[in-house]
Design a protein around this motif. Sequence first.
Motif, PDB file in Angstrom:
ATOM      1  N   PHE A 102       0.828  -1.203   0.000  1.00 42.78           N
ATOM      2  CA  PHE A 102       0.000   0.000   0.000  1.00 42.78           C
ATOM      3  C   PHE A 102       0.859   1.249   0.000  1.00 42.78           C
ATOM      4  O   PHE A 102       0.597   2.209  -0.730  1.00 42.78           O
ATOM      5  N   ARG A 103       1.920   1.258   0.823  1.00 42.10           N
ATOM      6  CA  ARG A 103       2.822   2.423   0.860  1.00 42.10           C
ATOM      7  C   ARG A 103       3.563   2.591  -0.460  1.00 42.10           C
ATOM      8  O   ARG A 103       3.813   3.703  -0.906  1.00 42.10           O
ATOM      9  N   ALA A 104       3.926   1.484  -1.091  1.00 38.20           N
ATOM     10  CA  ALA A 104       4.698   1.563  -2.330  1.00 38.20           C
ATOM     11  C   ALA A 104       3.847   1.987  -3.527  1.00 38.20           C
ATOM     12  O   ALA A 104       4.288   2.779  -4.357  1.00 38.20           O
ATOM     13  N   ARG A 105       2.625   1.471  -3.610  1.00 40.50           N
ATOM     14  CA  ARG A 105       1.811   1.700  -4.792  1.00 40.50           C
ATOM     15  C   ARG A 105       0.723   2.751  -4.633  1.00 40.50           C
ATOM     16  O   ARG A 105       0.260   3.314  -5.613  1.00 40.50           O
ATOM     17  N   GLY A 106       0.243   2.944  -3.422  1.00 39.20           N
ATOM     18  CA  GLY A 106      -0.899   3.843  -3.243  1.00 39.20           C
ATOM     19  C   GLY A 106      -2.155   3.176  -3.763  1.00 39.20           C
ATOM     20  O   GLY A 106      -2.274   1.959  -3.769  1.00 39.20           O
ATOM     21  N   ILE A 107      -3.069   3.993  -4.249  1.00 38.32           N
ATOM     22  CA  ILE A 107      -4.323   3.451  -4.770  1.00 38.32           C
ATOM     23  C   ILE A 107      -4.777   4.305  -5.934  1.00 38.32           C
ATOM     24  O   ILE A 107      -4.600   5.522  -5.942  1.00 38.32           O
ATOM     25  N   GLU A 108      -5.370   3.654  -6.921  1.00 39.37           N
ATOM     26  CA  GLU A 108      -5.905   4.352  -8.075  1.00 39.37           C
ATOM     27  C   GLU A 108      -7.385   4.634  -7.835  1.00 39.37           C
ATOM     28  O   GLU A 108      -8.153   3.729  -7.537  1.00 39.37           O
ATOM     29  N   THR A 109      -7.786   5.903  -7.938  1.00 41.16           N
ATOM     30  CA  THR A 109      -9.193   6.280  -7.784  1.00 41.16           C
ATOM     31  C   THR A 109      -9.698   6.840  -9.102  1.00 41.16           C
ATOM     32  O   THR A 109      -8.929   7.023 -10.051  1.00 41.16           O
ATOM     33  N   SER A 110     -10.971   7.144  -9.157  1.00 44.78           N
ATOM     34  CA  SER A 110     -11.529   7.682 -10.398  1.00 44.78           C
ATOM     35  C   SER A 110     -11.007   9.085 -10.698  1.00 44.78           C
ATOM     36  O   SER A 110     -11.050   9.533 -11.834  1.00 44.78           O
ATOM     37  N   SER A 111     -10.490   9.774  -9.678  1.00 40.15           N
ATOM     38  CA  SER A 111      -9.952  11.115  -9.913  1.00 40.15           C
ATOM     39  C   SER A 111      -8.428  11.135  -9.971  1.00 40.15           C
ATOM     40  O   SER A 111      -7.836  12.195 -10.020  1.00 40.15           O
ATOM     41  N   GLY A 112      -7.795   9.968  -9.968  1.00 41.94           N
ATOM     42  CA  GLY A 112      -6.341   9.899 -10.085  1.00 41.94           C
ATOM     43  C   GLY A 112      -5.730   9.061  -8.974  1.00 41.94           C
ATOM     44  O   GLY A 112      -6.399   8.577  -8.074  1.00 41.94           O
TER      45      GLY A 112
END
Length: 144
Positions: A102-112
């Motif tokens: 989670f720290r390395a990749r983050g998360i993809e949302t509909s706004s970026g």
Amino acid sequence: MTQRLDKQRLRELAIAVSLPTGANPSPATVDRGFGLPTGLYLATVALYLGFIGVMAASFLNPELAIPMVIFAGFVVFAFALAGYWTRMKPANDTAPPDWAQFRARGIETSSGRLTAGEATVQVLLLPVLILGWGLAVAVIVALR
């Protein structure tokens, strides 16, 4: 525009094909995960239950015992249902990321894309504000 098709015209337009040889007729897998580590969900539940605990302690009234238990039950059942939903059929092959992923990749949302810190703030902001509001109410009740 729509138009009515009689059975003969429908038979002319419809094309039936068979599965290619070697094709797997099993249903497709579905991603029902939210891409967040389990710890964020547990923290959210803990913050909501903390608010209910603060309210129960602030207004020590035996008549409020049953409603507070019902409120806590709703919180637990809502998050348990969401957890159960991620394991429903058809099979959900995705697993929640651990904290390092989670720290390395983050998360993809509909706004970026969001970093782990930004996503954590977005997920925990409302429960923290609600708990803070409960603590403010508790202070007001204690000082009156």
